[in-house]
Design a protein around this motif. Structure first.
Motif, PDB file in Angstrom:
ATOM      1  N   MET A  62     -18.950  -1.645  -3.474  1.00  0.00           N
ATOM      2  CA  MET A  62     -17.903  -2.118  -2.571  1.00  0.00           C
ATOM      3  C   MET A  62     -16.574  -1.532  -3.031  1.00  0.00           C
ATOM      4  N   ALA A  63     -15.818  -0.991  -2.113  1.00  0.00           N
ATOM      5  CA  ALA A  63     -14.474  -0.503  -2.412  1.00  0.00           C
ATOM      6  C   ALA A  63     -13.472  -1.592  -2.051  1.00  0.00           C
ATOM      7  N   SER A  64     -12.485  -1.793  -2.928  1.00  0.00           N
ATOM      8  CA  SER A  64     -11.446  -2.782  -2.626  1.00  0.00           C
ATOM      9  C   SER A  64     -10.072  -2.167  -2.860  1.00  0.00           C
ATOM     10  N   VAL A  65      -9.146  -2.586  -2.029  1.00  0.00           N
ATOM     11  CA  VAL A  65      -7.752  -2.158  -2.132  1.00  0.00           C
ATOM     12  C   VAL A  65      -6.891  -3.411  -2.070  1.00  0.00           C
ATOM     13  N   TYR A  66      -6.028  -3.562  -3.081  1.00  0.00           N
ATOM     14  CA  TYR A  66      -5.105  -4.698  -3.137  1.00  0.00           C
ATOM     15  C   TYR A  66      -3.694  -4.178  -2.869  1.00  0.00           C
ATOM     16  N   PRO A  67      -3.136  -4.458  -1.693  1.00  0.00           N
ATOM     17  CA  PRO A  67      -1.750  -4.054  -1.442  1.00  0.00           C
ATOM     18  C   PRO A  67      -0.787  -4.882  -2.304  1.00  0.00           C
ATOM     19  N   GLN A  68       0.467  -4.538  -2.255  1.00  0.00           N
ATOM     20  CA  GLN A  68       1.475  -5.264  -3.031  1.00  0.00           C
ATOM     21  C   GLN A  68       1.374  -6.764  -2.759  1.00  0.00           C
ATOM     22  N   HIS A  69       1.454  -7.555  -3.817  1.00  0.00           N
ATOM     23  CA  HIS A  69       1.409  -9.024  -3.820  1.00  0.00           C
ATOM     24  C   HIS A  69       0.005  -9.607  -3.647  1.00  0.00           C
ATOM     25  N   ALA A  70      -0.981  -8.789  -3.337  1.00  0.00           N
ATOM     26  CA  ALA A  70      -2.331  -9.307  -3.126  1.00  0.00           C
ATOM     27  C   ALA A  70      -2.956  -9.714  -4.451  1.00  0.00           C
ATOM     28  N   ARG A  71      -3.832 -10.715  -4.365  1.00  0.00           N
ATOM     29  CA  ARG A  71      -4.563 -11.211  -5.532  1.00  0.00           C
ATOM     30  C   ARG A  71      -5.898 -11.761  -5.054  1.00  0.00           C
ATOM     31  N   TYR A  72      -6.704 -12.208  -5.991  1.00  0.00           N
ATOM     32  CA  TYR A  72      -7.964 -12.884  -5.673  1.00  0.00           C
ATOM     33  C   TYR A  72      -8.077 -14.055  -6.634  1.00  0.00           C
ATOM     34  N   ILE A  73      -8.158 -15.266  -6.089  1.00  0.00           N
ATOM     35  CA  ILE A  73      -8.133 -16.465  -6.936  1.00  0.00           C
ATOM     36  C   ILE A  73      -9.365 -16.511  -7.854  1.00  0.00           C
ATOM     37  N   ARG A  74      -9.275 -17.353  -8.868  1.00  0.00           N
ATOM     38  CA  ARG A  74     -10.354 -17.508  -9.849  1.00  0.00           C
ATOM     39  C   ARG A  74     -11.657 -17.884  -9.143  1.00  0.00           C
ATOM     40  N   HIS A  75     -12.731 -17.188  -9.546  1.00  0.00           N
ATOM     41  CA  HIS A  75     -14.029 -17.397  -8.910  1.00  0.00           C
ATOM     42  C   HIS A  75     -15.144 -16.893  -9.817  1.00  0.00           C
ATOM     43  N   TYR A  76     -16.379 -17.116  -9.377  1.00  0.00           N
ATOM     44  CA  TYR A  76     -17.580 -16.548  -9.970  1.00  0.00           C
ATOM     45  C   TYR A  76     -18.193 -15.639  -8.914  1.00  0.00           C
ATOM     46  N   ASP A  77     -18.913 -14.619  -9.341  1.00  0.00           N
ATOM     47  CA  ASP A  77     -19.614 -13.775  -8.377  1.00  0.00           C
ATOM     48  C   ASP A  77     -20.997 -14.324  -8.045  1.00  0.00           C
ATOM     49  N   ASN A  78     -21.480 -15.270  -8.854  1.00  0.00           N
ATOM     50  CA  ASN A  78     -22.735 -15.961  -8.596  1.00  0.00           C
ATOM     51  C   ASN A  78     -22.544 -17.407  -9.041  1.00  0.00           C
ATOM     52  N   ASN A  79     -22.349 -18.287  -8.090  1.00  0.00           N
ATOM     53  CA  ASN A  79     -22.072 -19.693  -8.399  1.00  0.00           C
ATOM     54  C   ASN A  79     -23.389 -20.456  -8.518  1.00  0.00           C
ATOM     55  N   CYS A  80     -24.181 -20.071  -9.502  1.00  0.00           N
ATOM     56  CA  CYS A  80     -25.514 -20.625  -9.689  1.00  0.00           C
ATOM     57  C   CYS A  80     -25.666 -21.053 -11.145  1.00  0.00           C
ATOM     58  N   ARG A 137     -20.528 -17.998 -16.663  1.00  0.00           N
ATOM     59  CA  ARG A 137     -20.065 -17.601 -17.997  1.00  0.00           C
ATOM     60  C   ARG A 137     -18.760 -16.819 -17.936  1.00  0.00           C
ATOM     61  N   ALA A 138     -18.454 -16.272 -16.763  1.00  0.00           N
ATOM     62  CA  ALA A 138     -17.279 -15.398 -16.667  1.00  0.00           C
ATOM     63  C   ALA A 138     -16.444 -15.685 -15.424  1.00  0.00           C
ATOM     64  N   PRO A 139     -15.764 -16.838 -15.396  1.00  0.00           N
ATOM     65  CA  PRO A 139     -14.813 -17.020 -14.298  1.00  0.00           C
ATOM     66  C   PRO A 139     -13.734 -15.941 -14.411  1.00  0.00           C
ATOM     67  N   HIS A 140     -13.332 -15.413 -13.285  1.00  0.00           N
ATOM     68  CA  HIS A 140     -12.361 -14.314 -13.302  1.00  0.00           C
ATOM     69  C   HIS A 140     -11.518 -14.338 -12.035  1.00  0.00           C
ATOM     70  N   GLU A 141     -10.423 -13.599 -12.102  1.00  0.00           N
ATOM     71  CA  GLU A 141      -9.512 -13.486 -10.961  1.00  0.00           C
ATOM     72  C   GLU A 141      -8.781 -12.164 -11.048  1.00  0.00           C
ATOM     73  N   VAL A 142      -8.220 -11.748  -9.941  1.00  0.00           N
ATOM     74  CA  VAL A 142      -7.348 -10.577  -9.919  1.00  0.00           C
ATOM     75  C   VAL A 142      -5.924 -11.097  -9.781  1.00  0.00           C
ATOM     76  N   MET A 143      -5.106 -10.741 -10.749  1.00  0.00           N
ATOM     77  CA  MET A 143      -3.718 -11.192 -10.758  1.00  0.00           C
ATOM     78  C   MET A 143      -2.936 -10.436  -9.677  1.00  0.00           C
ATOM     79  N   PRO A 144      -1.805 -10.981  -9.227  1.00  0.00           N
ATOM     80  CA  PRO A 144      -1.041 -10.332  -8.153  1.00  0.00           C
ATOM     81  C   PRO A 144      -0.640  -8.901  -8.504  1.00  0.00           C
ATOM     82  N   ASN A 145      -0.799  -8.045  -7.515  1.00  0.00           N
ATOM     83  CA  ASN A 145      -0.364  -6.652  -7.653  1.00  0.00           C
ATOM     84  C   ASN A 145       1.147  -6.609  -7.408  1.00  0.00           C
TER      85      ASN A 145
END
Length: 179
Positions: A62-80, A137-145
């Motif tokens: 998957m390709a992702s692009v975060y424009p200015q100010h974009a972020r992704y809140i804390r999450h898991y990629d597999n909530n199991c 085991r690895a909650p993660h997030e993308v901080m604001p660009n």
């Protein structure tokens, strides 16, 4: 996306065509083949059922692009957890960064929260690969660009099909490890 999804994540995503002809398609296939080879080389060392023991497939990149100010809140990629929750079979997340000349002040870091309370910020700089567990085991997030330049990445998830059916999963390339 909906207003709710935009408040959770501000990126734009797409799934590049692995069959594309030309330089980009060739580069993407070579990257996937090298990534598959790396995961295959790690399997003997991470051979528990909650690790890579039953991983034989991956989702398309998957390709992702975060424009200015974009972020992704804390999450898991597999909530199991132990077969309960929103299980999707994802075991290992791979994120490869495509951002040249990025600095700490630009933001857009991948923040991973460690199991013992550590916080790890990874600068999304060019040619950096981050691997981490997809589950709780690895909650993660993308901080604001904070940069005017977009933050770009390719992501791929390695999956265990015994945990959950995954219609988009494809077999890992074995060509790199064949004699």
């Amino acid at each position: 996306g909906s207003a709710e999804s935009r408040s959770l994540r501000g990126d734009r995503i797409a799934w590049p065509d692995l069959d594309a002809v030309g330089g980009f398609g060739d580069a993407l296939r070579n990257w996937i083949k090298a990534l598959d080879e790396l995961v295959l080389q790690l399997k003997p060392f991470l051979n528990d059922a909650t690790e890579l023991a039953r991983v034989s497939h991956r989702e398309p990149p998957m390709a992702s692009v975060y424009p200015q100010h974009a972020r992704y809140i804390r999450h898991y990629d597999n909530n199991c957890e132990e077969g309960l929750g929103d299980c999707n079979g994802r075991r290992l997340t791979a994120v490869y960064y495509l951002n040249q000349g990025i600095t700490d002040s630009d933001g857009g870091h991948l923040r991973i929260l460690g199991q013992r309370g550590g916080v790890y910020d990874i600068l999304p700089s060019f040619d950096t690969l981050s691997l981490f567990w997809s589950d709780r085991r690895a909650p993660h997030e993308v901080m604001p660009n904070r940069s005017a330049a977009p933050r770009r990445a390719l992501s791929c998830w390695y999956v265990d099909l015994t945990e959950a059916k995954n219609e988009c999963a494809q077999p890992m390339s074995r060509a790199a490890s064949d004699p």
